[in-house]
Design a protein around this motif. Structure first.
Motif, short mmCIF file in Angstrom:
data_model
loop_
_atom_site.label_atom_id
_atom_site.label_comp_id
_atom_site.label_asym_id
_atom_site.label_seq_id
_atom_site.Cartn_x
_atom_site.Cartn_y
_atom_site.Cartn_z
N GLU A 81 -46.94 -38.95 44.14
CA GLU A 81 -47.35 -38.63 42.77
C GLU A 81 -46.28 -38.05 41.86
N ASN A 82 -45.20 -37.57 42.40
CA ASN A 82 -44.08 -37.11 41.56
C ASN A 82 -42.84 -36.98 42.43
N ALA A 83 -41.73 -36.65 41.79
CA ALA A 83 -40.48 -36.57 42.55
C ALA A 83 -40.45 -35.35 43.48
N THR A 84 -41.08 -34.28 43.05
CA THR A 84 -41.06 -33.07 43.88
C THR A 84 -41.75 -33.32 45.22
N ARG A 85 -42.95 -33.89 45.17
CA ARG A 85 -43.66 -34.14 46.43
C ARG A 85 -42.95 -35.22 47.27
N GLU A 108 -28.45 -27.49 42.05
CA GLU A 108 -29.71 -27.90 42.69
C GLU A 108 -30.93 -27.42 41.90
N TYR A 109 -31.96 -28.23 41.95
CA TYR A 109 -33.21 -27.99 41.21
C TYR A 109 -34.04 -26.90 41.87
N ALA A 110 -34.70 -26.08 41.05
CA ALA A 110 -35.43 -24.92 41.55
C ALA A 110 -36.42 -25.25 42.67
N VAL A 156 -28.69 -32.87 48.00
CA VAL A 156 -27.99 -32.68 46.73
C VAL A 156 -28.76 -33.37 45.59
N THR A 157 -28.67 -32.77 44.42
CA THR A 157 -29.22 -33.39 43.22
C THR A 157 -28.14 -34.25 42.56
N HIS A 158 -28.48 -35.49 42.28
CA HIS A 158 -27.54 -36.44 41.69
C HIS A 158 -27.19 -36.03 40.26
N VAL A 159 -28.21 -35.94 39.41
CA VAL A 159 -28.07 -35.48 38.03
C VAL A 159 -29.00 -34.29 37.87
N PRO A 160 -28.46 -33.13 37.49
CA PRO A 160 -29.34 -31.96 37.39
C PRO A 160 -30.22 -32.00 36.15
N THR A 161 -31.23 -31.15 36.16
CA THR A 161 -32.14 -31.08 35.03
C THR A 161 -31.47 -30.45 33.82
N ASN A 162 -30.38 -29.69 34.03
CA ASN A 162 -29.83 -28.86 32.96
C ASN A 162 -28.47 -29.31 32.45
N LEU A 185 -31.01 -37.32 48.75
CA LEU A 185 -30.53 -37.31 47.35
C LEU A 185 -31.71 -37.20 46.39
N ASP A 186 -31.69 -36.17 45.55
CA ASP A 186 -32.68 -36.04 44.48
C ASP A 186 -32.16 -36.85 43.29
N ALA A 187 -32.75 -38.03 43.13
CA ALA A 187 -32.30 -38.94 42.07
C ALA A 187 -33.28 -38.97 40.91
N CYS A 188 -34.02 -37.88 40.76
CA CYS A 188 -35.08 -37.80 39.75
C CYS A 188 -34.57 -38.10 38.34
N GLN A 189 -33.39 -37.58 38.01
CA GLN A 189 -32.86 -37.76 36.65
C GLN A 189 -31.89 -38.93 36.55
N SER A 190 -31.57 -39.57 37.66
CA SER A 190 -30.59 -40.66 37.57
C SER A 190 -31.24 -42.04 37.59
N ALA A 208 -37.47 -39.94 43.52
CA ALA A 208 -37.38 -40.21 42.07
C ALA A 208 -38.76 -40.10 41.44
N THR A 209 -38.76 -40.01 40.13
CA THR A 209 -40.00 -39.87 39.39
C THR A 209 -40.20 -41.08 38.48
N GLY A 210 -41.42 -41.27 38.01
CA GLY A 210 -41.69 -42.41 37.13
C GLY A 210 -41.41 -42.12 35.67
N ARG A 211 -41.73 -40.92 35.23
CA ARG A 211 -41.87 -40.68 33.78
C ARG A 211 -40.57 -40.43 33.04
N LYS A 212 -39.48 -40.18 33.74
CA LYS A 212 -38.25 -39.79 33.03
C LYS A 212 -37.50 -41.05 32.60
N PHE A 213 -36.25 -41.22 33.02
CA PHE A 213 -35.46 -42.34 32.48
C PHE A 213 -36.01 -43.71 32.88
C1 LIG Z 1 -33.33 -32.83 39.26
C2 LIG Z 1 -34.83 -32.83 39.29
N1 LIG Z 1 -35.46 -32.94 40.47
C3 LIG Z 1 -36.80 -32.93 40.56
C4 LIG Z 1 -37.59 -32.81 39.45
C5 LIG Z 1 -39.06 -32.79 39.59
O1 LIG Z 1 -39.64 -34.00 39.25
P1 LIG Z 1 -41.22 -34.15 39.16
O2 LIG Z 1 -41.63 -33.29 37.99
O3 LIG Z 1 -41.49 -35.60 38.97
O4 LIG Z 1 -41.78 -33.62 40.42
C6 LIG Z 1 -36.98 -32.69 38.18
C7 LIG Z 1 -37.83 -32.54 36.99
O5 LIG Z 1 -37.41 -32.12 35.94
C8 LIG Z 1 -35.56 -32.71 38.11
O6 LIG Z 1 -34.95 -32.59 36.93
#
Ligand SMILES: Cc1ncc(COP(=O)(O)O)c(C=O)c1O
Length: 393
Positions: A81-85, A108-110, A156-162, A185-190, A208-213
């Motif tokens: 359901e999302n990148a975190t899970r 790294e993402y929180a 590791v996070t590929h592209v950070p949220t910040n 690899l957290d590729a959520c933002q890439s 990865a997540t659906g809703r971002k890029f």
């Molecule tokens: C680097 C990174 N990882 C993970 C997440 C979490 O993604 P999701 O909200 O789809 O769980 C985010 C969301 O901003 C993110 O920027």
């Protein structure tokens, strides 16, 4: 070359707003919207289970679309359901013992770090943050120097949220592979803004997540796990979809990546996610990346010419996320001014990326994230509003 007029015409939101919040949730293109709405309509008309049956082939094709997008295989994909899970299902499957080490990056993402901390407290494993290089990306040399028998995971996070940083994911992959260390690899933002190829990156697990890029619906995401690793990872949760109850005291876990899924899901969203992957692939990730980086660099250049504005992006290679601070003007105030001008941005705080923000003495950034459907005119308009607001204090 991307036909910008066409992709904008196919994006209803472009008629209403300047959307520089693609790192939050991008504007969905019409085919994504159609996939979701048509399925919701069908559910209302014939019933949810019956609609899912009718969409059976299309649902299987979602795995194929995502696999094509990242150069994996359909049986290596789990829809979550999302990148975190998705990330959690991989991370919590890795068995760690006292003294084992997790190597991670400063950006790294929180949510990932919170999971590290929880598992470190439970198991006695240690978290080691790899130092950055002089440009602010993870230092590949420092990573290599930290490898020893204690390292059981590189996450590791590929592209950070910040920020615009792109961590050297492929170089990290080469080291992980050479030493036989699992690499998450957290590729959520890439995913969706640049070519992401799991064979080239040599990662073992990717979330990865659906809703971002990727421009898919909210509430969608996926996990990819290299086939050779799937059966070695026992998911932290199992249900009757991930496993089968085959005897009074016995169950069998699925052999493909769907062992990381669970049964009930947002079927319309999955179809929308598949449509988003197809849409991105049809445009081409190379042209998408070229346009995103061109627009983002133009935005950084224009912002850095505004007195009182400091662009904060790190790294040798930078992406579509542009972050900055403004002297004497809180990011929240500027965000409100931009919203009043129908320009969407967001802020990024220390709570999302504490290691990095503390190291840089920052607590809040204004985040403007562009996509290929944005235009040079939007960049100019954005900078005009920022210039006026900063000048007026
Ligand atoms: C680097 C990174 N990882 C993970 C997440 C979490 O993604 P999701 O909200 O789809 O769980 C985010 C969301 O901003 C993110 O920027």
């Amino acid at each position: 070359m991307i036909d910008v007029a066409r992709v904008r015409a196919e994006t209803p939101g472009c008629r209403n707003v300047i959307h520089f919040n693609n790192a939050g949730a991008a504007l969905q293109p019409q085919p994504v919207l159609d996939a979701v709405l048509n399925h919701l309509q069908l559910e209302a008309e014939i019933g949810g289970y019956e609609a899912a049956d009718r969409a059976g082939v299309a649902l299987e094709e979602v795995y194929e679309s995502l696999a094509r997008l990242i150069n994996g295989a359909p049986d290596e994909i789990a829809l979550i359901e999302n990148a975190t899970r998705a990330w959690d299902m991989a991370f919590y499957s890795v068995k760690l013992r006292p003294g084992d080490r997790i190597l991670t990056a400063r950006a790294e993402y929180a949510s990932n770090v919170i999971a590290f901390l929880q598992i470190a407290a439970r198991t006695g494993a240690e978290i080691v943050v790899v130092p950055n290089d002089e440009a602010g990306a993870l230092s590949v040399d420092a990573l290599e120097g930290l490898i020893d028998a204690r390292v059981k995971l590189i996450a590791v996070t590929h592209v950070p949220t910040n920020g615009g940083l792109v961590n050297p994911a492929a170089s990290i992959g080469r080291i992980a592979r050479r030493h036989g260390i699992p690499y998450l690899l957290d590729a959520c933002q890439s995913v969706g803004q640049m070519p992401v190829d799991v064979a080239e990156l040599q990662c073992d697990m990717l979330s990865a997540t659906g809703r971002k890029f990727l421009r898919g619906p909210r509430g969608t995401g996926f996990l990819w796990v290299r086939r050779s690793l799937i059966e070695r990872l026992e998911p932290p949760f199992l249900d009757l979809h991930a496993a089968t109850w085959i005897g009074m005291e016995r169950y069998d876990i699925r052999k493909d990546a769907r062992r990381f899924e669970n049964w009930e899901s947002y079927i319309a969203g999955r179809l929308g996610l598949g449509a988003a992957a197809e849409y991105a692939t049809a445009i081409g990730l190379e042209p998408i990346w070229a346009r995103v980086t061109t627009l983002a660099e133009a935005l950084r250049r224009a912002l850095s010419e505004i007195p009182g504005v400091t662009v904060r992006d790190l790294g040798h290679e930078r992406c579509g996320i542009v972050t900055f601070t403004t002297e004497g003007l809180p990011a929240q105030e500027l965000r409100k001014t931009l919203a009043a001008a129908k320009i969407n941005v967001t802020t990024s705080s220390v709570f999302s990326t504490r290691y990095d923000m503390m190291a840089r003495g920052l607590d809040l950034l204004l985040r403007a994230s562009v996509h290929y459907y944005n235009t040079e005119e939007e960049v100019s308009r954005f900078c005009d509003v920022v210039r006026q607001r900063v000048a007026s204090g």
